[in-house]
Design a protein around this motif. Structure first.
Motif, PDB file in Angstrom:
ATOM      1  N   PHE A   1       0.820  -1.203   0.000  1.00  0.00           N
ATOM      2  CA  PHE A   1       0.000   0.000   0.000  1.00  0.00           C
ATOM      3  C   PHE A   1       0.858   1.258   0.000  1.00  0.00           C
ATOM      4  CE2 PHE A   1      -3.930  -2.123   2.091  1.00  0.00           C
ATOM      5  CZ  PHE A   1      -4.358  -2.547   0.839  1.00  0.00           C
ATOM      6  N   GLY A   2       2.087   1.163   0.536  1.00  0.00           N
ATOM      7  CA  GLY A   2       2.964   2.328   0.522  1.00  0.00           C
ATOM      8  C   GLY A   2       3.191   2.859  -0.871  1.00  0.00           C
ATOM      9  N   ILE A   3       3.398   1.954  -1.826  1.00  0.00           N
ATOM     10  CA  ILE A   3       3.596   2.380  -3.213  1.00  0.00           C
ATOM     11  C   ILE A   3       2.301   2.936  -3.804  1.00  0.00           C
ATOM     12  CG2 ILE A   3       4.109   1.536  -5.540  1.00  0.00           C
ATOM     13  CD1 ILE A   3       6.546   1.930  -3.824  1.00  0.00           C
ATOM     14  N   VAL A   4       1.147   2.366  -3.430  1.00  0.00           N
ATOM     15  CA  VAL A   4      -0.142   2.897  -3.896  1.00  0.00           C
ATOM     16  C   VAL A   4      -0.308   4.336  -3.420  1.00  0.00           C
ATOM     17  CG1 VAL A   4      -2.648   2.648  -3.749  1.00  0.00           C
ATOM     18  CG2 VAL A   4      -1.215   0.619  -3.967  1.00  0.00           C
ATOM     19  N   VAL A   5       0.045   4.597  -2.169  1.00  0.00           N
ATOM     20  CA  VAL A   5      -0.053   5.949  -1.617  1.00  0.00           C
ATOM     21  C   VAL A   5       0.889   6.898  -2.347  1.00  0.00           C
ATOM     22  CG1 VAL A   5       0.426   7.350   0.428  1.00  0.00           C
ATOM     23  CG2 VAL A   5      -0.846   5.207   0.650  1.00  0.00           C
ATOM     24  N   MET A   6       2.125   6.473  -2.581  1.00  0.00           N
ATOM     25  CA  MET A   6       3.086   7.334  -3.273  1.00  0.00           C
ATOM     26  C   MET A   6       2.625   7.644  -4.695  1.00  0.00           C
ATOM     27  SD  MET A   6       6.496   5.450  -1.803  1.00  0.00           S
ATOM     28  CE  MET A   6       7.691   6.393  -2.734  1.00  0.00           C
ATOM     29  N   THR A   7       2.046   6.652  -5.372  1.00  0.00           N
ATOM     30  CA  THR A   7       1.516   6.880  -6.715  1.00  0.00           C
ATOM     31  C   THR A   7       0.393   7.902  -6.681  1.00  0.00           C
ATOM     32  OG1 THR A   7       2.066   4.608  -7.350  1.00  0.00           O
ATOM     33  CG2 THR A   7       0.495   5.776  -8.740  1.00  0.00           C
ATOM     34  N   SER A   8      -0.501   7.771  -5.697  1.00  0.00           N
ATOM     35  CA  SER A   8      -1.616   8.702  -5.571  1.00  0.00           C
ATOM     36  C   SER A   8      -1.122  10.117  -5.304  1.00  0.00           C
ATOM     37  CB  SER A   8      -2.546   8.240  -4.441  1.00  0.00           C
ATOM     38  OG  SER A   8      -3.590   9.164  -4.230  1.00  0.00           O
ATOM     39  N   LEU A   9      -0.150  10.262  -4.406  1.00  0.00           N
ATOM     40  CA  LEU A   9       0.388  11.586  -4.103  1.00  0.00           C
ATOM     41  C   LEU A   9       1.080  12.188  -5.318  1.00  0.00           C
ATOM     42  CD1 LEU A   9       1.861  10.830  -0.571  1.00  0.00           C
ATOM     43  CD2 LEU A   9      -0.095  12.310  -1.064  1.00  0.00           C
ATOM     44  N   ARG A  10       1.805  11.357  -6.062  1.00  0.00           N
ATOM     45  CA  ARG A  10       2.486  11.848  -7.266  1.00  0.00           C
ATOM     46  C   ARG A  10       1.476  12.387  -8.279  1.00  0.00           C
ATOM     47  NH1 ARG A  10       4.196  13.813 -11.030  1.00  0.00           N
ATOM     48  NH2 ARG A  10       6.065  13.412 -12.256  1.00  0.00           N
ATOM     49  N   SER A  11       0.352  11.684  -8.425  1.00  0.00           N
ATOM     50  CA  SER A  11      -0.659  12.121  -9.391  1.00  0.00           C
ATOM     51  C   SER A  11      -1.388  13.372  -8.931  1.00  0.00           C
ATOM     52  CB  SER A  11      -1.674  10.993  -9.616  1.00  0.00           C
ATOM     53  OG  SER A  11      -2.465  10.791  -8.463  1.00  0.00           O
ATOM     54  N   GLN A  12      -1.295  13.690  -7.622  1.00  0.00           N
ATOM     55  CA  GLN A  12      -1.944  14.884  -7.094  1.00  0.00           C
ATOM     56  C   GLN A  12      -1.032  16.112  -7.129  1.00  0.00           C
ATOM     57  OE1 GLN A  12      -4.492  14.219  -3.445  1.00  0.00           O
ATOM     58  NE2 GLN A  12      -3.543  12.199  -3.550  1.00  0.00           N
ATOM     59  N   GLY A  13       0.169  15.942  -7.683  1.00  0.00           N
ATOM     60  CA  GLY A  13       1.038  17.088  -7.859  1.00  0.00           C
ATOM     61  C   GLY A  13       2.153  17.212  -6.847  1.00  0.00           C
ATOM     62  N   ILE A  14       2.292  16.248  -5.920  1.00  0.00           N
ATOM     63  CA  ILE A  14       3.414  16.241  -4.982  1.00  0.00           C
ATOM     64  C   ILE A  14       4.527  15.448  -5.640  1.00  0.00           C
ATOM     65  CG2 ILE A  14       4.174  15.606  -2.663  1.00  0.00           C
ATOM     66  CD1 ILE A  14       1.300  15.854  -1.735  1.00  0.00           C
ATOM     67  N   THR A  15       5.575  16.128  -6.115  1.00  0.00           N
ATOM     68  CA  THR A  15       6.494  15.498  -7.066  1.00  0.00           C
ATOM     69  C   THR A  15       7.891  15.216  -6.529  1.00  0.00           C
ATOM     70  OG1 THR A  15       7.051  17.696  -7.921  1.00  0.00           O
ATOM     71  CG2 THR A  15       5.305  16.486  -9.046  1.00  0.00           C
ATOM     72  N   THR A  16       8.411  16.007  -5.583  1.00  0.00           N
ATOM     73  CA  THR A  16       9.781  15.795  -5.148  1.00  0.00           C
ATOM     74  C   THR A  16       9.869  14.603  -4.199  1.00  0.00           C
ATOM     75  OG1 THR A  16       9.615  17.258  -3.222  1.00  0.00           O
ATOM     76  CG2 THR A  16      10.210  18.262  -5.334  1.00  0.00           C
ATOM     77  N   ARG A  17      11.050  13.977  -4.161  1.00  0.00           N
ATOM     78  CA  ARG A  17      11.229  12.804  -3.314  1.00  0.00           C
ATOM     79  C   ARG A  17      10.982  13.133  -1.851  1.00  0.00           C
ATOM     80  NH1 ARG A  17      14.691  10.656   0.075  1.00  0.00           N
ATOM     81  NH2 ARG A  17      16.112  12.432  -0.097  1.00  0.00           N
ATOM     82  N   ARG A  18      11.527  14.232  -1.382  1.00  0.00           N
ATOM     83  CA  ARG A  18      11.377  14.612   0.023  1.00  0.00           C
ATOM     84  C   ARG A  18       9.916  14.889   0.359  1.00  0.00           C
ATOM     85  NH1 ARG A  18      14.931  16.376   3.806  1.00  0.00           N
ATOM     86  NH2 ARG A  18      16.588  16.444   2.253  1.00  0.00           N
ATOM     87  N   SER A  19       9.213  15.582  -0.540  1.00  0.00           N
ATOM     88  CA  SER A  19       7.804  15.906  -0.286  1.00  0.00           C
ATOM     89  C   SER A  19       6.943  14.656  -0.252  1.00  0.00           C
ATOM     90  CB  SER A  19       7.289  16.869  -1.366  1.00  0.00           C
ATOM     91  OG  SER A  19       7.977  18.088  -1.321  1.00  0.00           O
ATOM     92  N   ILE A  20       7.208  13.730  -1.169  1.00  0.00           N
ATOM     93  CA  ILE A  20       6.424  12.490  -1.194  1.00  0.00           C
ATOM     94  C   ILE A  20       6.719  11.647   0.037  1.00  0.00           C
ATOM     95  CG2 ILE A  20       6.223  10.277  -2.389  1.00  0.00           C
ATOM     96  CD1 ILE A  20       6.094  11.652  -4.958  1.00  0.00           C
ATOM     97  N   MET A  21       7.980  11.580   0.450  1.00  0.00           N
ATOM     98  CA  MET A  21       8.317  10.816   1.641  1.00  0.00           C
ATOM     99  C   MET A  21       7.611  11.398   2.862  1.00  0.00           C
ATOM    100  SD  MET A  21      12.110   9.948   3.210  1.00  0.00           S
ATOM    101  CE  MET A  21      12.437  11.641   3.687  1.00  0.00           C
ATOM    102  N   ARG A  22       7.633  12.729   2.997  1.00  0.00           N
ATOM    103  CA  ARG A  22       6.991  13.371   4.141  1.00  0.00           C
ATOM    104  C   ARG A  22       5.474  13.172   4.084  1.00  0.00           C
ATOM    105  NH1 ARG A  22       8.347  18.196   3.077  1.00  0.00           N
ATOM    106  NH2 ARG A  22      10.350  18.157   4.167  1.00  0.00           N
ATOM    107  N   ALA A  23       4.880  13.342   2.914  1.00  0.00           N
ATOM    108  CA  ALA A  23       3.427  13.198   2.786  1.00  0.00           C
ATOM    109  C   ALA A  23       2.983  11.755   3.042  1.00  0.00           C
ATOM    110  CB  ALA A  23       2.975  13.641   1.393  1.00  0.00           C
ATOM    111  N   THR A  24       3.796  10.792   2.575  1.00  0.00           N
ATOM    112  CA  THR A  24       3.457   9.384   2.816  1.00  0.00           C
ATOM    113  C   THR A  24       3.506   9.068   4.302  1.00  0.00           C
ATOM    114  OG1 THR A  24       4.373   8.766   0.658  1.00  0.00           O
ATOM    115  CG2 THR A  24       4.056   7.007   2.253  1.00  0.00           C
ATOM    116  N   CYS A  25       4.509   9.578   5.000  1.00  0.00           N
ATOM    117  CA  CYS A  25       4.625   9.333   6.447  1.00  0.00           C
ATOM    118  C   CYS A  25       3.436   9.932   7.191  1.00  0.00           C
ATOM    119  CB  CYS A  25       5.925   9.915   6.980  1.00  0.00           C
ATOM    120  SG  CYS A  25       7.417   9.045   6.433  1.00  0.00           S
TER     121      CYS A  25
END
Length: 504
Positions: free
Chosen positions: A261-285
């Protein structure tokens, strides 16, 4: 595959279609040492769904956290807590704490580990060895996907939701009704799963709030209007309450689900416009923290409901149905059915989407859409044929996979802060957890000789006996890595950026 290396010069926003034309690989997700790993985002999603502008980052994280809660919260998550509450008696606190440890805390750690590595279970398991990196994730994805969990939630939703409502209306409830239910259930699941970028809005924005409201209504009415039954703890709940809670937390399978599910969440965040590695890591956490807090609150509420419900203490379904009917009357049947349907549907959507992304990475020539449709078809057949044989396999398989997965996740968190790249820590820890997990699995299947032999030490039980030896082995492996220079080896001298070190 998701652990394939990308050139370090690629931009974090670079995207290109894969061989099937169905997906784009977006680099830039990796651990701090400079490794970059692809996160598959489907090209049609990027074209049809522009970056949302109505909600800010906090709103997107909240919606994604609600989605993640719904993906985790399936049939077992609904049924186990009331049974725990009814069976625990005066030992309710340690039992619930054990359940929260493996049913909430460990899944949260799993999501965080995936977000810090950016690889998912395939890349993390690949650190042990190439064959293990394929077989172990495949076993995890099959066990929580089309061969067990997905068909099970379809069958459970019929037995606990559709069938009682049909009986209430005086309609037939035989096998044809099951077939129609399963067909509609998977049709809706596939429609939602085929658009991962819209899952956060559809699941987190609509289905999860409805589910939470219904659960809150049921728990509040029961806690206010029904007295505590005053049962006495028996068996393992009296002798080993914390371990009993740990085991039930295992059976939710959420620790295994967290790694996908972690990858599903990261994919969803990426499609919502959160693009940088640090931002996605923080948003996923933060999404994981929101989901974990909601799971903990709901589990405690359902456990307290179990202390008041009338019925067999070991039957969570009967307890929930009894509590709903006693507190809300005929309307309680409908409320309970709606809770079950929403819980099972959201879990089915997440598991189908996760399987599609994993299998598309493993077999990229087969499109994501075809993978999801194939998984739904297999699940549909199994749900109609019955799952009795699979049920006898999934319990020992869980006892085997859980120690391995927990070990991988914890070593991954240590590896995040290592300037070099750990190797022995993974291998030693996984070897021990696999061997001891196999002992527990064999004991569950009926061959108890190895378990009885280990029990003579006075330190072994089939639920938690693997923890201390595995920790010792992992620490020994860590010491070996430090002595070999893998902890402090710079990237330019063969650390994280060296494929020979990462894939021995």
């Amino acid at each position: 595959m998701s652990a394939a290396r990308q050139p370090s010069s690629r931009s974090t926003n670079d995207a290109r279609p894969n061989r099937s034309g169905e997906a784009a690989e977006c680099a830039g997700f990796g651990s701090p040492g400079g490794r970059a790993y692809p996160l598959r985002v489907h090209a049609d999603e990027l074209e049809e769904n522009p970056v949302p502008t109505k909600s800010g980052p906090a709103g997107r994280v909240l919606t994604t956290g609600l989605m993640l809660f719904a993906l985790f919260f399936g049939a077992g998550n609904l049924i186990f807590p009331p049974a725990l509450g009814a069976s625990a008696g005066s030992r309710l606190v340690p039992v619930v704490l054990g359940f929260l440890a493996t049913g909430v805390l460990m899944p949260l750690v799993g999501v965080i580990a995936v977000s810090t590595s950016g690889e998912g279970i395939t890349g993390i398991a690949g650190r042990v060895g190439p064959r293990f990196g394929v077989l172990m994730p495949l076993a995890v994805n099959l066990s929580i996907g089309p061969l067990y969990a997905v068909p099970r939630v379809a069958t459970v939703s019929y037995e606990l939701a559709t069938r009682p409502v049909l009986a209430l209306l005086g309609l037939p409830t035989g096998r044809p009704a099951l077939a129609v239910h399963v067909l509609v259930f998977f049709a809706v699941s596939v429609l939602l799963a085929l658009r991962p970028s819209r899952m956060a809005d559809r699941v987190g924005g609509w289905l999860t709030p409805a589910l939470l409201v219904l659960i809150a209504v049921l728990c509040t009415v029961v806690l206010i209007g029904m007295p505590v039954q005053g049962r006495t703890a028996v068996g393992e709940y009296a002798a080993r309450p914390f371990a009993a809670g740990l085991t039930r937390g295992y059976m939710t399978m959420d620790m295994l689900a967290a790694t996908v599910f972690g990858i599903v969440v990261m994919t969803s965040l990426r499609s919502q416009g959160i693009t940088t590695r640090r931002s996605i890591m923080r948003a996923t956490c933060w999404s994981g923290i929101i989901a974990a807090l909601l799971l903990a609150v709901v589990y405690v509420g359902l456990a307290l409901l179990g202390t008041r419900a009338v019925g067999d203490a070991g039957d969570g379904t009967a307890l929930l149905r009894s509590a709903a009917a006693s507190s809300l009357g005929t309307a309680g049947v409908v409320v309970f059915a709606a809770i079950v349907l929403l819980a099972c549907l959201t879990t089915s959507v997440g598991l189908l989407s996760a399987w599609g992304q994993f299998s598309n990475d493993l077999w990229p020539r087969v499109s994501f859409t075809r993978e999801v449709l194939a998984a739904a078809l297999v699940s549909l057949v199994l749900a109609n044929l019955g799952l009795a044989a699979i049920l006898t396999v999934v319990s020992p398989l869980t006892l085997l996979l859980y120690p391995i997965t927990i070990t991988l996740v914890l070593v991954t968190l240590v590896d995040v802060v290592a300037p070099g790249h750990l190797r022995a820590a993974y291998r030693w820890g996984v070897v021990c957890s696999t061997a001891l997990g196999l002992v527990s699995a064999l004991s569950d299947l009926g061959w108890t000789a190895p378990s009885r032999l280990l029990a003579r030490t006075g330190l072994w039980n089939d639920q938690t006996g693997w923890i201390l030896p595995t920790a010792v082995f992992a620490v020994v492996g860590l010491v070996i890595d430090v002595v070999a220079g893998r902890w402090s080896m710079p990237v330019e001298q063969g650390g994280r950026g060296d494929p020979a070190v990462h894939r021995p």
